[in-house]
Design an enzyme around this catalytic site. Structure first.
Site, PDB file in Angstrom:
ATOM      1  N   ASP A 118      27.329 -24.935  47.768  1.00  0.00           N
ATOM      2  CA  ASP A 118      25.895 -25.243  47.649  1.00  0.00           C
ATOM      3  C   ASP A 118      25.585 -26.606  48.285  1.00  0.00           C
ATOM      4  O   ASP A 118      26.051 -27.646  47.813  1.00  0.00           O
ATOM      5  CB  ASP A 118      25.500 -25.250  46.159  1.00  0.00           C
ATOM      6  CG  ASP A 118      23.988 -25.280  45.946  1.00  0.00           C
ATOM      7  OD1 ASP A 118      23.542 -24.805  44.891  1.00  0.00           O
ATOM      8  OD2 ASP A 118      23.271 -25.780  46.847  1.00  0.00           O
ATOM      9  N   SER A 146      18.531 -22.899  39.884  1.00  0.00           N
ATOM     10  CA  SER A 146      17.776 -23.779  40.771  1.00  0.00           C
ATOM     11  C   SER A 146      16.568 -24.366  40.026  1.00  0.00           C
ATOM     12  O   SER A 146      16.752 -24.983  38.965  1.00  0.00           O
ATOM     13  CB  SER A 146      17.359 -22.975  42.013  1.00  0.00           C
ATOM     14  OG  SER A 146      16.842 -23.797  43.004  1.00  0.00           O
ATOM     15  N   HIS A 196      23.689 -22.206  48.335  1.00  0.00           N
ATOM     16  CA  HIS A 196      22.812 -22.260  47.158  1.00  0.00           C
ATOM     17  C   HIS A 196      22.337 -20.876  46.715  1.00  0.00           C
ATOM     18  O   HIS A 196      22.290 -20.566  45.527  1.00  0.00           O
ATOM     19  CB  HIS A 196      21.615 -23.156  47.485  1.00  0.00           C
ATOM     20  CG  HIS A 196      20.629 -23.245  46.370  1.00  0.00           C
ATOM     21  ND1 HIS A 196      20.948 -23.731  45.125  1.00  0.00           N
ATOM     22  CD2 HIS A 196      19.326 -22.884  46.305  1.00  0.00           C
ATOM     23  CE1 HIS A 196      19.881 -23.685  44.351  1.00  0.00           C
ATOM     24  NE2 HIS A 196      18.887 -23.166  45.040  1.00  0.00           N
ATOM     25  N   ASP A 197      21.989 -20.028  47.659  1.00  0.00           N
ATOM     26  CA  ASP A 197      21.483 -18.701  47.271  1.00  0.00           C
ATOM     27  C   ASP A 197      22.557 -17.833  46.649  1.00  0.00           C
ATOM     28  O   ASP A 197      22.275 -16.725  46.184  1.00  0.00           O
ATOM     29  CB  ASP A 197      20.858 -18.001  48.481  1.00  0.00           C
ATOM     30  CG  ASP A 197      19.372 -18.356  48.628  1.00  0.00           C
ATOM     31  OD1 ASP A 197      18.812 -18.158  49.704  1.00  0.00           O
ATOM     32  OD2 ASP A 197      18.780 -18.844  47.639  1.00  0.00           O
ATOM     33  N   ARG A 210       9.803 -22.485  55.163  1.00  0.00           N
ATOM     34  CA  ARG A 210      10.851 -21.584  54.661  1.00  0.00           C
ATOM     35  C   ARG A 210      12.094 -21.642  55.543  1.00  0.00           C
ATOM     36  O   ARG A 210      13.222 -21.626  55.031  1.00  0.00           O
ATOM     37  CB  ARG A 210      10.334 -20.146  54.594  1.00  0.00           C
ATOM     38  CG  ARG A 210      11.344 -19.132  54.057  1.00  0.00           C
ATOM     39  CD  ARG A 210      11.717 -19.378  52.627  1.00  0.00           C
ATOM     40  NE  ARG A 210      12.322 -18.187  52.005  1.00  0.00           N
ATOM     41  CZ  ARG A 210      12.641 -18.080  50.725  1.00  0.00           C
ATOM     42  NH1 ARG A 210      12.434 -19.116  49.940  1.00  0.00           N
ATOM     43  NH2 ARG A 210      13.183 -16.985  50.229  1.00  0.00           N
TER      44      ARG A 210
HETATM   45  C1  LIG Z   1      10.380  -8.840  46.440  1.00  0.00           C
HETATM   46  C2  LIG Z   1      10.589 -10.255  46.240  1.00  0.00           C
HETATM   47  O1  LIG Z   1      11.447 -10.898  46.839  1.00  0.00           O
HETATM   48  S1  LIG Z   1       9.616 -10.976  45.084  1.00  0.00           S
HETATM   49  C3  LIG Z   1      10.325 -12.464  44.603  1.00  0.00           C
HETATM   50  C4  LIG Z   1      11.781 -12.408  44.539  1.00  0.00           C
HETATM   51  N1  LIG Z   1      12.313 -13.281  45.548  1.00  0.00           N
HETATM   52  C5  LIG Z   1      13.045 -14.345  45.205  1.00  0.00           C
HETATM   53  O2  LIG Z   1      13.426 -14.617  44.112  1.00  0.00           O
HETATM   54  C6  LIG Z   1      13.457 -15.225  46.278  1.00  0.00           C
HETATM   55  C7  LIG Z   1      14.900 -15.311  46.137  1.00  0.00           C
HETATM   56  N2  LIG Z   1      15.532 -14.220  46.828  1.00  0.00           N
HETATM   57  C8  LIG Z   1      15.943 -14.448  48.056  1.00  0.00           C
HETATM   58  O3  LIG Z   1      15.773 -15.501  48.644  1.00  0.00           O
HETATM   59  C9  LIG Z   1      16.650 -13.297  48.717  1.00  0.00           C
HETATM   60  O4  LIG Z   1      16.429 -12.133  48.003  1.00  0.00           O
HETATM   61  C10 LIG Z   1      18.147 -13.510  48.821  1.00  0.00           C
HETATM   62  C11 LIG Z   1      18.431 -14.966  49.119  1.00  0.00           C
HETATM   63  C12 LIG Z   1      18.746 -13.180  47.510  1.00  0.00           C
HETATM   64  C13 LIG Z   1      18.661 -12.666  49.940  1.00  0.00           C
HETATM   65  O5  LIG Z   1      17.853 -12.888  51.107  1.00  0.00           O
HETATM   66  P1  LIG Z   1      17.540 -11.660  52.051  1.00  0.00           P
HETATM   67  O6  LIG Z   1      16.500 -12.057  53.004  1.00  0.00           O
HETATM   68  O7  LIG Z   1      17.265 -10.470  51.232  1.00  0.00           O
HETATM   69  O8  LIG Z   1      18.909 -11.394  52.739  1.00  0.00           O
HETATM   70  P2  LIG Z   1      19.479 -12.141  54.033  1.00  0.00           P
HETATM   71  O9  LIG Z   1      19.190 -13.581  53.993  1.00  0.00           O
HETATM   72  O10 LIG Z   1      20.873 -11.710  54.142  1.00  0.00           O
HETATM   73  O11 LIG Z   1      18.629 -11.545  55.248  1.00  0.00           O
HETATM   74  C14 LIG Z   1      18.706 -10.141  55.467  1.00  0.00           C
HETATM   75  C15 LIG Z   1      17.412  -9.731  56.091  1.00  0.00           C
HETATM   76  O12 LIG Z   1      17.213 -10.470  57.300  1.00  0.00           O
HETATM   77  C16 LIG Z   1      17.182  -9.565  58.396  1.00  0.00           C
HETATM   78  N3  LIG Z   1      17.879 -10.197  59.502  1.00  0.00           N
HETATM   79  C17 LIG Z   1      19.159 -10.579  59.539  1.00  0.00           C
HETATM   80  N4  LIG Z   1      19.427 -11.185  60.713  1.00  0.00           N
HETATM   81  C18 LIG Z   1      18.283 -11.162  61.430  1.00  0.00           C
HETATM   82  C19 LIG Z   1      17.908 -11.618  62.727  1.00  0.00           C
HETATM   83  N5  LIG Z   1      18.807 -12.218  63.528  1.00  0.00           N
HETATM   84  N6  LIG Z   1      16.639 -11.441  63.142  1.00  0.00           N
HETATM   85  C20 LIG Z   1      15.730 -10.852  62.335  1.00  0.00           C
HETATM   86  N7  LIG Z   1      16.024 -10.400  61.089  1.00  0.00           N
HETATM   87  C21 LIG Z   1      17.281 -10.554  60.647  1.00  0.00           C
HETATM   88  C22 LIG Z   1      17.900  -8.331  57.910  1.00  0.00           C
HETATM   89  O13 LIG Z   1      17.493  -7.209  58.645  1.00  0.00           O
HETATM   90  C23 LIG Z   1      17.449  -8.275  56.489  1.00  0.00           C
HETATM   91  O14 LIG Z   1      16.127  -7.785  56.479  1.00  0.00           O
HETATM   92  P3  LIG Z   1      15.473  -7.272  55.096  1.00  0.00           P
HETATM   93  O15 LIG Z   1      14.559  -8.392  54.689  1.00  0.00           O
HETATM   94  O16 LIG Z   1      14.718  -6.038  55.491  1.00  0.00           O
HETATM   95  O17 LIG Z   1      16.578  -7.023  54.133  1.00  0.00           O
HETATM   96  N1  LIG Z   2      15.871 -18.771  47.749  1.00  0.00           N
HETATM   97  C1  LIG Z   2      15.415 -18.806  46.370  1.00  0.00           C
HETATM   98  C2  LIG Z   2      16.007 -19.959  45.590  1.00  0.00           C
HETATM   99  C3  LIG Z   2      15.536 -21.301  46.003  1.00  0.00           C
HETATM  100  O1  LIG Z   2      16.067 -22.260  45.141  1.00  0.00           O
HETATM  101  C4  LIG Z   2      13.902 -18.825  46.310  1.00  0.00           C
HETATM  102  O2  LIG Z   2      13.304 -18.720  47.344  1.00  0.00           O
HETATM  103  O3  LIG Z   2      13.358 -18.908  45.205  1.00  0.00           O
END
Ligand SMILES: CC(=O)SCCNC(=O)CCNC(=O)[C@H](O)C(C)(C)COP(=O)(O)OP(=O)(O)OC[C@H]1O[C@@H](n2cnc3c(N)ncnc32)[C@H](O)[C@@H]1OP(=O)(O)O
Ligand SMILES: N[C@@H](CCO)C(=O)O
EC number: 2.3.1.31
Length: 336
Positions: A287, A134, A316-317, A200
């Site tokens: 994506d 990305s 995309h993710d 977001r």
């Molecule tokens: C610690 C750090 O993140 S620091 C920086 C690193 N972060 C990044 O690089 C950003 C990029 N990473 C991301 O965007 C994420 O890690 C991803 C895209 C890889 C996965 O996203 P996640 O939010 O972990 O997973 P997903 O989108 O499946 O959502 C699951 C979460 O939503 C919650 N959830 C799911 N459905 C619902 C709902 N209907 N209502 C409320 N909460 C919900 C789950 O309980 C779960 O909670 P968690 O945050 O305790 O795991």
């Molecule tokens: N979801 C990821 C990738 C966005 O391109 C982020 O928040 O960094």
């Protein structure tokens, strides 16, 4: 333990403005060899930090097959981000006040230049594998164009040669949400929090798709309000606003919009022709933000390149989630 690179010289930005100085926080794994040439460098995406083991779990951590003892792995928190590097929350050394919205806008090209300055300070002569997804892919390709002899292998995931009008429109809509939060203009740590949450939630619609919501946000059949999809959007907004800063988000989205490798280089084709690295371009079939045609565009114009499309429903993710598939693809193309 985060390390800090402090560049104590004026740094001219692509837009002609100058940062009096800047700092980048960064992490390293393994040891740099005597030649400064055994480097894997990871460029992080929009809201990530310098800890790839947190957001690319399984790819860059001790459990992974990549022989981290052979390599010196580096990941830096990018200019403008809120995980320790110089950002709108930093003190402007010229005024001794927090920059806030006086922080200068910067481009992906500027970010790549700061990363190269850090690599020089670390004594790195060449980078064996430069990887980014990305916005991280934007940085990596800019770096490979600016320093074609330094980058030996390049891995670009879910990214493009030029941020599309669709991507810019999505970013502008997110900035509108942030700007509509009157606290955004304050200088405290929570300024713009609600606006960031809305931004977001908008962004997430471009990172996922119909099928990911259909399969995860299922309501009881007689539900008439308070749907799971609603609470998910609110949750994800709150989750980001707890760890990220609205001004950093605003500036980084502007940097994404600036991405165009062809600017002042003739066109994208001429710019991409400068890349000498063996390049692997990876796309995610579903994506919506960086459609696979953008990865095909890259692969067709970078001299020594291969294209792999991951059949993932994540959208995309997927570049963050489909780690097992990405590992197989990396092993197929490189001796990683
Ligand atoms: C610690 C750090 O993140 S620091 C920086 C690193 N972060 C990044 O690089 C950003 C990029 N990473 C991301 O965007 C994420 O890690 C991803 C895209 C890889 C996965 O996203 P996640 O939010 O972990 O997973 P997903 O989108 O499946 O959502 C699951 C979460 O939503 C919650 N959830 C799911 N459905 C619902 C709902 N209907 N209502 C409320 N909460 C919900 C789950 O309980 C779960 O909670 P968690 O945050 O305790 O795991
Ligand atoms: N979801 C990821 C990738 C966005 O391109 C982020 O928040 O960094």
């Amino acid at each position: 333990m985060l390390k800090v690179f402090s560049y104590q010289h004026p740094f001219e930005l692509e837009n002609g403005q100058t940062l009096a100085e800047f700092e980048l926080t960064y992490n390293t794994l393994g040891q740099l060899n005597a030649e400064g040439s055994n480097v894997i460098w990871i460029c992080h995406a929009l809201t990530a930090n310098a800890h790839p083991e947190e957001w690319w779990p399984g790819l860059f951590d001790k459990k992974n097959e990549i022989d981290l003892d052979r390599y010196f792995v580096v990941c830096a928190n990018i200019l403008g981000s809120c995980y320790g590097s110089t950002s709108p929350q930093s003190i402007n050394p010229e005024t001794n006040e927090i920059y806030g919205l006086n922080f200068p806008k910067f481009s992906i090209r500027d970010i790549a230049k700061t990363l190269n300055l850090l690599s020089k300070d670390l004594g790195i002569s060449e980078i064996q594998y430069l990887m980014g997804g990305s916005m991280g892919g934007m940085q990596a390709m800019e770096w490979a164009i600016q320093k074609p002899d330094k980058i030996k292998n390049l891995v670009l995931l879910a990214t493009s040669a030029k941020h599309s009008s669709w991507g810019i429109a999505l970013n502008e809509t997110q900035r509108m949400a942030i700007e509509s939060d009157s606290t955004f203009y304050e200088k405290n740590k929570t300024a713009g929090k609600k606006g960031l949450e809305a931004a977001r939630a908008i962004a997430l619609l471009s990172y996922r798709n119909y099928n990911t919501y259909r399969s995860t946000q299922i309501d009881k059949k007689n539900t008439v309000d308070d749907f799971r999809a609603s609470s998910y959007q609110k949750y994800q907004g709150e989750k980001l606003s707890k760890r990220f800063d609205a001004k950093s988000y605003w500036y980084l989205s502007k940097a994404m919009d600036s991405h165009n490798v062809g600017r002042n280089r003739g066109n994208c084709k001429k710019a991409l022709a400068k890349v000498k690295a063996k390049t692997l371009v990876i796309g995610i079939q579903s994506d919506l933000l960086f459609p696979v045609e953008e990865q095909k565009f890259l692969a067709e114009r970078i001299g020594y390149s291969a294209l792999e499309i991951i059949d993932s429903s994540y959208g995309h993710d997927g570049f963050l989630i489909e780690v097992e598939t990405i590992k197989l693809i990396l092993r197929k193309h490189f001796k990683l």
